[in-house]
Design a protein around this motif. Sequence first.
Motif, mmCIF file in Angstrom:
data_model
loop_
_atom_site.group_PDB
_atom_site.id
_atom_site.type_symbol
_atom_site.label_atom_id
_atom_site.label_comp_id
_atom_site.label_asym_id
_atom_site.label_seq_id
_atom_site.Cartn_x
_atom_site.Cartn_y
_atom_site.Cartn_z
ATOM 1 N N GLY A 119 -2.602 62.870 26.074
ATOM 2 C CA GLY A 119 -3.897 63.387 25.662
ATOM 3 C C GLY A 119 -3.822 64.013 24.276
ATOM 4 O O GLY A 119 -2.804 64.585 23.891
ATOM 5 N N GLU A 120 -4.924 63.911 23.528
ATOM 6 C CA GLU A 120 -4.931 64.462 22.171
ATOM 7 C C GLU A 120 -4.685 65.962 22.186
ATOM 8 O O GLU A 120 -3.931 66.495 21.356
ATOM 9 C CB GLU A 120 -6.259 64.149 21.489
ATOM 10 N N THR A 121 -5.295 66.660 23.139
ATOM 11 C CA THR A 121 -5.062 68.099 23.254
ATOM 12 C C THR A 121 -3.602 68.391 23.571
ATOM 13 O O THR A 121 -3.013 69.347 23.049
ATOM 14 C CB THR A 121 -5.969 68.697 24.345
ATOM 15 N N SER A 122 -3.003 67.566 24.412
ATOM 16 C CA SER A 122 -1.582 67.752 24.750
ATOM 17 C C SER A 122 -0.702 67.574 23.524
ATOM 18 O O SER A 122 0.254 68.344 23.318
ATOM 19 C CB SER A 122 -1.166 66.755 25.841
ATOM 20 N N VAL A 123 -1.022 66.584 22.700
ATOM 21 C CA VAL A 123 -0.235 66.353 21.486
ATOM 22 C C VAL A 123 -0.335 67.549 20.555
ATOM 23 O O VAL A 123 0.668 68.017 19.996
ATOM 24 C CB VAL A 123 -0.700 65.059 20.779
ATOM 25 N N ARG A 124 -1.540 68.060 20.373
ATOM 26 C CA ARG A 124 -1.724 69.242 19.519
ATOM 27 C C ARG A 124 -0.868 70.408 20.025
ATOM 28 O O ARG A 124 -0.149 71.045 19.253
ATOM 29 C CB ARG A 124 -3.192 69.682 19.514
ATOM 30 N N ARG A 125 -0.969 70.667 21.311
ATOM 31 C CA ARG A 125 -0.250 71.802 21.885
ATOM 32 C C ARG A 125 1.259 71.599 21.745
ATOM 33 O O ARG A 125 1.998 72.543 21.452
ATOM 34 C CB ARG A 125 -0.639 71.963 23.347
ATOM 35 N N ILE A 126 1.722 70.383 21.953
ATOM 36 C CA ILE A 126 3.152 70.087 21.828
ATOM 37 C C ILE A 126 3.631 70.342 20.405
ATOM 38 O O ILE A 126 4.663 70.994 20.180
ATOM 39 C CB ILE A 126 3.438 68.624 22.244
ATOM 40 N N VAL A 127 2.894 69.847 19.424
ATOM 41 C CA VAL A 127 3.298 70.015 18.020
ATOM 42 C C VAL A 127 3.327 71.492 17.638
ATOM 43 O O VAL A 127 4.294 71.970 17.016
ATOM 44 C CB VAL A 127 2.354 69.226 17.088
ATOM 45 N N TYR A 128 2.295 72.244 18.014
ATOM 46 C CA TYR A 128 2.260 73.668 17.681
ATOM 47 C C TYR A 128 3.425 74.416 18.336
ATOM 48 O O TYR A 128 4.105 75.230 17.691
ATOM 49 C CB TYR A 128 0.936 74.296 18.137
ATOM 50 N N ASP A 129 3.665 74.131 19.616
ATOM 51 C CA ASP A 129 4.727 74.837 20.347
ATOM 52 C C ASP A 129 6.110 74.515 19.783
ATOM 53 O O ASP A 129 6.959 75.410 19.620
ATOM 54 C CB ASP A 129 4.678 74.471 21.832
ATOM 55 N N VAL A 130 6.354 73.240 19.490
ATOM 56 C CA VAL A 130 7.678 72.845 18.993
ATOM 57 C C VAL A 130 7.907 73.404 17.590
ATOM 58 O O VAL A 130 9.011 73.850 17.261
ATOM 59 C CB VAL A 130 7.852 71.317 19.025
ATOM 60 N N CYS A 131 6.886 73.402 16.742
ATOM 61 C CA CYS A 131 7.035 73.982 15.393
ATOM 62 C C CYS A 131 7.379 75.467 15.480
ATOM 63 O O CYS A 131 8.244 75.954 14.740
ATOM 64 C CB CYS A 131 5.757 73.776 14.581
ATOM 65 N N ASP A 132 6.715 76.182 16.374
ATOM 66 C CA ASP A 132 7.043 77.595 16.573
ATOM 67 C C ASP A 132 8.491 77.760 17.018
ATOM 68 O O ASP A 132 9.218 78.641 16.532
ATOM 69 C CB ASP A 132 6.114 78.210 17.625
ATOM 70 N N ALA A 133 8.924 76.920 17.941
ATOM 71 C CA ALA A 133 10.290 77.006 18.463
ATOM 72 C C ALA A 133 11.318 76.673 17.391
ATOM 73 O O ALA A 133 12.372 77.321 17.299
ATOM 74 C CB ALA A 133 10.453 76.068 19.660
ATOM 75 N N VAL A 134 11.029 75.672 16.568
ATOM 76 C CA VAL A 134 11.942 75.287 15.488
ATOM 77 C C VAL A 134 12.159 76.460 14.538
ATOM 78 O O VAL A 134 13.292 76.797 14.164
ATOM 79 C CB VAL A 134 11.387 74.062 14.736
ATOM 80 N N TRP A 135 11.075 77.109 14.131
ATOM 81 C CA TRP A 135 11.196 78.240 13.212
ATOM 82 C C TRP A 135 11.944 79.401 13.864
ATOM 83 O O TRP A 135 12.864 79.981 13.287
ATOM 84 C CB TRP A 135 9.820 78.688 12.750
#
Length: 406
Positions: A119-135
């Motif tokens: 889902g598009e919403t799922s993709v958004r949430r995944i990208v935001y969460d992973v970027c936060d985790a990477v930093w």
Amino acid sequence: MSSSSEEDLLFAVALLANEEEEKRERKVWVHNIYEKRETYGEFHHLFPDLLKDRSKFFHYFRMSQEKFYELLNLVKPCVERENTTFRRAVPCEERLAVCLRFLATGNSFRTLAFSYRLGETSVRRIVYDVCDAVWTKLVPIFMPQPDKEIWERNELEFRERWNFPNCVGAMDGKHVVFDKPANSGSLFYNYKKSFSIVLLALVDANYKFVMVDVGALGKNSDGGIFSNSIFGRKLQQNKLDFPPDKILPGTNELMPHVIVADEAFPLQRNLMRPYPGDESKRNTEKRIYNYRHSRARNTCEDSFGILSKKFRIYQRKMQVSPEHMTKFVLATCVLHNFLREDHPNLLAELIEEATPALQDLRGTGGTYTGSALRIRDRFKDYFSSHAGSVEWQERMINVGRRNTNE
């Protein structure tokens, strides 16, 4: 109660029960496209083949297989999700793949949603969460707060590699362009008539980011961006924990540790900018200084070039909020450090495929003190002296002039 009233009441109760049942059905309903994710989704049918080809894997994710799994182990505690009664969670490996593909291509969330069958919403949430985790997970390891030991190591590398003693970093800033945020007016409107936030960065002699400051409004004056940044305030207040002043090699000249930057930044005791063009044209020693200054400062310019070519989000006008754009910039900067030594030959191939997309800050200069002028003049004299000169510098400063005269 009349029979007609009883019938109306029973009908209303049945209708409400039917609506509740439909709501429950909608909550667990999954589109046919997403049901086939584990068969036809890009991660499930392409990823196993990418693992068989190191070059293809690198070009797809912008990193080697070893780095992918090293990164996965670092961020897994932050991005792992549990299965629920209604659906299975997207595995960590797939979540990381979605985020890296987004950063690598700059494709829209909708495009990734279709290709990965999420889902598009799922993709958004995944990208935001992973970027936060990477930093969060990478910055203490790959971009730690600099201390005296780090500054001293940087000085040694600038001295040996770029022939600029007492230099501990190169600084520059870039406008990161994105679509105009809703209801933002002219807050993010910059001098190139686009909308942006500002990435201000300090880089070491090996093209790694030492410190980054992200999120200044595109409309702000470039001098104000630096002076209002955390880094700029710490530099002005002498709170960066620089080592004590150090003698220039081959002399008894005690000089401060400095950062080199271009004309967009003010001349300060610990911040050197080049001599103005008109002034340096008439003075060979100043032209030599500018050449030596430029050699050291280009490490920052080159770092921005590598960053924007590796991560194509910088070559797209992203339709996201400033807060989310800041997440992407921070994640890519620390990933840049994490991946700096990862398969340089494959990285060179990748970089050749694109052109840089970040916009320069304007050169505004600023006020300066007499002591800052004297420090720059002493570096100028040193670079033209027997102790501080390099054999090719006069040849290099005359190349452009000779071509002009021809």
